[in-house]
Design an enzyme around this catalytic site. Sequence first.
Site: not given
Ligand code: ADP
Length: 678
Positions: A292, A235, A200, A116
Amino acid sequence: MFTKILIANRGEIACRVAATARRMGTKTVAVYSEADAGAKHVAVCDEAVLIGPAAAKDSYLRGDRIIEAAKAHGAQAIHPGYGFLSENAEFAEACARAGLVFIGPPGSSMRAMGSKSAAKQLMEGAGVPLVPGYHGDDQDPQLLQREADRIGYPVLLKASAGGGGKGMRVVERSEDLQSALASCKREAISSFGDDKVLVEKYLQRPRHIEIQVFADTLGNCVYLHERDCSVQRRHQKVLEEAPAPGMPQDRRAAMGEAAVAAARAVGYVGAGTVEFIANQDGSFYFMEMNTRLQVEHPVTEMITGTDLVEWQLRVAAGQPLPKKQHELAIHGHAIEARVYAENPEKGFLPSIGTLHYMDTPAHVAFELGGQDSTPAAVRIDSGVRQGDAISPFYDPMIAKLIVWGADRAQALARMAQALSEFHIVGLATNIAFLKRLVEGQAFATADLDTGLIERNHDALFPQAGPAPLGVLALAAASLLDGEQGIRPSANPADPWTSTRGWRMNGHYRRQLSFADDYAATTEAKAYALGVTYHPKGWTLDFGGNKHALALVARDQDRLAIRLDGNAVQGTVRREGESLHVFSGGTHHVLAWEDPLAHAGEHEAAGGRLTAPMPGKVVAVIAASGQTVRKGEPLVIMEAMKMEHTISAPSDGLVEEVLYQVGDQVADGAPLLAFKAAA
Ligand code: ADP
């Protein structure tokens, strides 16, 4: 085109890939672990190879054995599905070295997006908007603390190598950062073998909107519009839909073009998803790219009339994308619900066991819909059948339930209806929860954000109440009618052997006793129903009131009854002494106290604290001989993607800790000997 492919996965995605391959005339080779010898994906493929024991690391993650199996069986290509090896660059490259086509992007694209942090650096360079944060290589805890303090709380810690919602911690206050960091790193190292994290800004009320992209080897790259996956718990996605409600056409195009730019920046080939986090005002930031096919790809297929697995096979075989950007219109609305073996009331704890009974709504297994034809109203993608087990080794998904409607309102209505027709006995499921969710005000009015479930907690988790009269009446009608089926006499008119309760003088009366444990902590709630037989039905005497009951129709477990003149429908499935009553999307389990059977004795768990499910011990906090206070964490277990903390049930003494970090424990195993304070 390939004549034979190997599917390096299991469950619904393996079955899904096999369905398309079959339609295209391509033979399939399944791989399976010892736990999956009888699994559906093995049955639907043309050939199958055992690759190792149950644990994924010894089977589905054994790239070497999978490649060997592909060569031995003459497959030309490997489809990795999602999870397992799907985003493993070394595996993709090992396939190429072995002369096999990996159905997915090149290893270099995966590496670029796999971390990431590195992906964010790359996107920063390509001018894609990013959430404020820190994604540097320096991982000094004090530096991370300073960065988090600078960004401002709440912040989100994310495992750089993470995925599937794992390895993320929201931190509300500066003083909580270090402990959250330790826990995040622990999960990151155990799940991804890499403890690097990024920080973040944690956005308020964000939406998760992602774009499906597709690129071929000839330089074409298109987007197949967006999916809104805002409805999440911990999440992890729960409901996904396409298109995103309220998405203006110009923003759709802007996000689509940003996603294509991201794909092009890493030389992408195949199916990919670019995930954005969006504010309520519509501003969006790049989150990550999943290199993917996604779990939720069916909603895109439903609204675009495409088969994304077919596209994957064609692209992997060197063919051009089947459609150009201007040919990809949106037709109608699709929603997917992930039906899981889990217990929403107990913090979504996975439920392990056998699917003794599975009755699904009328559906198709997989079908193309889209622009030229009307898609099926209900599609189910599932890797399990009635009688199969949900084991602790893999994801506890039972099925993906996907509906299509001409518009969102129709799709919503179909989803609610389909969920009320989805009946499972044998495990806890999230079906009733999903139904409350899709019918709730927030989702129905598309008031979406990733905190929807938490924000509506009280409405989504109503206090369990006693079984309503309609449920008791369905159970009673099912039992009483069932008894009438027992007809010892050859002469159906013979009143002496009939079980209809015929009496020469007056009406036969009896009592039916049920119990349920809706108030799980206290003892079971008992229901006593007086029953009086009549020629065309019964009178129920319950709580001092009389109710007229008649059976109108019965089709195996499905019953239609009249109760005080009102029509009531439901399904009553009997498993031993338990009656499972499904009605209007609810599921009540009633224990029938058969006067002829003995009530079982309950054995107290004694002074032992037991594992809530099979899993691994990841931290032992309490020491033998330690005095603890009620609620203090004692042991942390990890099972099926989640950490579970076992806390002291009361003030007391930890007499002995029975496991060490790293130990695997069975469901119900005593973890420690505990003595409550007097
Ligand atoms: P993963 O790869 O584990 O799916 P992501 O980075 O895609 O992780 O994040 C998964 C979820 O977490 C997102 O869909 C969102 O709901 C929440 N999320 C991620 N980043 C943030 C953020 N900066 N602020 C609020 N919610 C977040």
